[in-house]
Design an enzyme around this catalytic site. Structure first.
Site, PDB file in Angstrom:
ATOM      1  CB  CYS A   1      -1.172   0.128   0.948  1.00  0.00           C
ATOM      2  SG  CYS A   1      -1.975  -1.991   1.603  1.00  0.00           S
TER       3      CYS A   1
ATOM      4  CG  HIS B   1      -6.430   2.302  -0.530  1.00  0.00           C
ATOM      5  ND1 HIS B   1      -4.792   2.328  -1.271  1.00  0.00           N
ATOM      6  CD2 HIS B   1      -5.867   1.053   0.751  1.00  0.00           C
ATOM      7  CE1 HIS B   1      -3.962   1.982  -0.716  1.00  0.00           C
ATOM      8  NE2 HIS B   1      -4.511   1.438   0.778  1.00  0.00           N
TER       9      HIS B   1
ATOM     10  CB  CYS C   1      -1.317   0.583   7.721  1.00  0.00           C
ATOM     11  SG  CYS C   1      -3.237   0.795   7.291  1.00  0.00           S
TER      12      CYS C   1
END
EC number: 2.3.1.174
Length: 401
Positions: free
Chosen positions: A90, A357, A387
Site C-alpha cells: 500500500c 484505494h 499503513c
C-alpha cells in the site's frame, strides 16, 4: 544536503472495481499521469530525467516486468530515461516519492518522476506449477489483494490474517466501537462529496479517454467510488465482513480500485535550469515495522518517529493525509496521536473510504491532495502516512514553498 522540490503532481480519477477504468491496462493507466506531466511542463528536457520510480503492489498481470519502465515508455519518455518499480504494498508510491527525494538530496539526481499505479479490476488469477508430473495440488489464487502462495512457516510465526481481519484485530485491541467507525466513514463521504461539489479535485485529475467499439470515446474525469448518498442509518445496517457481529464492514473500509498518480521532483539546479515553480519541499520520510496482525496501527509509530526525525510537532502540521484503509485503524492511529476523531486537519477532503484505494497509487494521491490543500489553505506543513500489509507503516512530510 540539497533540497528536493515537488514541482508538479497529477493523478487519474480513481475508478470503482470493474468500473470505468477496468478496460485500461495497468501499464497504459500508469502512463497517463506521466504523459500529463510531460505536457504540463514543456520547458523540461525530458531526456535529462534521471529516473522514473513507480510503485505497484500486485505485479502479477499486465503490471509485471517493471511496470514503471513500461509506463514511462508508453508515456513517450525517451528510451534513455531509466525506470524502476518498487513494491512496499500500500505504501509503494509514497515510498517511491521518498526514494526520489533521497536521491536528489544526496546529489545523485536532479529530476525524477515518482508515483504509482494499480489496476485491481484487472488483477489476474494465478496458479503455481506442479512440483511433480501430473500433479493435482495446484491452487488458483486471486491476486486482487491479500495473501497468496502462503509460506506455512510465516503462517506459523505470525499468522496470515486478511486485511479486514487485521482491522478487526485493531478495533478489538484498541477499543474502536462500530458506531465511531461508521461516523468516521460518514464524515469521509461527506467531506469528499463537498469537495467534489466545489470541483476541488479537478485540478489534480487528468481525464482518461477510453475508445469504444462504436460511438464516441468515454471520458472518465471524476472519481467513481464516492457515495454522497451514504447515511449513518445505511452504514449501521451493514453486516461485518469478518464475522456477522464484527465492526468492520464494506461501508467503513476503503474500496478496491483502479488509478495512477505521478509527481515531478526536482533539485534546486533543475528548478532554475527549466524555470520550474517549486511548490513544496520534501522534508523527511520514514518507515516502521509492527506485528502483521495489527498492521493498520503502524502509521502511529511511523508518524512519531518521523516528527522526531524532522524536529517538528504534530501541532505544526496544517494538513494530515492519513490513508483510510479502514476506519478502525485510522481512528486507532489518530487517538494514539492525541487527535480528535473529527480533527479538521485530517483528510479535510475525505479519504480512501470515499475516494478509493488503488494500492500502488494511493501514496502519490495523498501527496498530490495534500499539496493542493496546503496551497488552497495557505498552510505550511503537510503530513502523509499509510499503513502497509504484513505490518509496516510509512510517513512523509512536505513543506509548502
Amino acid at each position: 544536503m540539497k533540497h528536493a522540490y515537488i514541482v508538479d503532481a497529477i493523478r487519474t480519477p480513481f475508478g470503482r472495481y470493474a468500473g470505468g477504468l477496468a478496460a485500461v491496462r495497468a501499464d497504459d493507466l500508469g502512463a497517463i499521469p506521466i504523459a500529463a506531466l510531460i505536457e504540463r511542463n514543456p520547458s523540461v528536457n525530458w531526456a535529462q530525467v534521471d529516473d522514473v520510480i513507480y510503485g505497484c503492489a500486485n505485479q502479477a498481470g499486465e503490471d509485471n516486468r517493471n511496470v514503471g519502465r513500461m509506463s514511462a515508455l508508453l508515456a513517450g519518455l525517451p528510451v534513455e530515461v531509466p525506470a524502476t518499480t518498487v513494491n512496499r504494498l500500500c505504501g509503494s508510491s509514497l515510498d517511491a516519492i521518498a526514494m526520489a527525494a533521497r536521491a536528489i538530496k544526496a546529489g545523485e539526481a536532479h529530476l525524477i518522476i515518482a508515483g504509482g499505479v494499480e489496476s485491481m479490476s484487472r488483477a489476474p488469477y494465478v496458479m503455481g506449477k506442479s512440483e511433480g508430473a501430473f500433479g493435482r495440488t495446484q491452487k488458483i489464487e486471486d491476486t486482487t489483494m491479500g495473501w497468496r502462495f502462503i509460506n506455512p512457516k510465516l503462517k506459523a510465526m505470525y499468522g496470515v490474517d486478511t486485511m479486514p481481519q487485521t482491522a478487526e484485530n485493531v478495533a478489538e485491541q484498541f477499543g474502536i466501537q462500530r458506531e465511531d467507525q461508521d461516523q468516521f466513514a460518514y464524515t469521509s463521504q461527506q467531506r469528499t462529496a463537498a469537495a467534489q461539489a466545489k470541483g476541488y479535485f479537478a485540478k489534480e485529475i487528468v481525464p482518461v479517454t477510453i475508445p469504444q467499439r462504436k460511438g464516441e470515446p468515454v471520458v472518465i474525469d471524476t472519481d467513481e467510488h464516492p457515495r454522497a448518498s451514504t447515511t449513518l442509518e445505511g452504514l449501521a445496517k451493514l453486516k461485518g465482513v469478518v464475522k456477522p457481529e464484527g465492526s468492520v464492514t464494506a461501508g467503513n473500509a476503503s474500496g478496491i480500485n483502479d488509478g495512477a498518480a505521478a509527481v515531478l521532483i526536482a533539485s534546486d539546479e533543475a528548478v532554475a535550469q527549466y524555470q520550474l515553480k517549486a511548490r513544496a519541499k520534501i522534508i523527511a520520510s520514514t518507515t516502521v515495522g509492527i506485528e502483521p496482525r495489527i498492521m493498520g496501527f503502524a502509521p502511529a509509530p511511523a508518524i512519531k518517529k518521523l516528527l522526531k526525525q524532522a524536529n517538528l510537532t504534530l501541532d505544526q502540521m496544517d494538513v494530515i493525509e492519513l490513508n483510510e484503509a479502514f476506519a478502525a485503524q485510522a481512528l486507532a492511529c489518530t487517538r494514539d496521536l492525541g487527535l480528535a476523531d473529527d480533527d479538521a486537519r485530517v483528510n479535510p477532503n475525505g479519504g480512501a473510504i470515499a475516494l478509493g484505494h488503488p494500492l500502488g497509487a494511493s501514496g502519490a494521491r495523498l501527496v498530490t491532495t495534500a499539496l493542493n490543500q496546503l496551497e488552497q489553505s495557505g498552510g505550511k506543513y503537510a503530513l502523509c502516512s499509510m499503513c502497509i500489509g504484513v505490518g509496516q507503516g510509512i510517513a512523509l512530510i512536505i513543506e509548502r514553498v
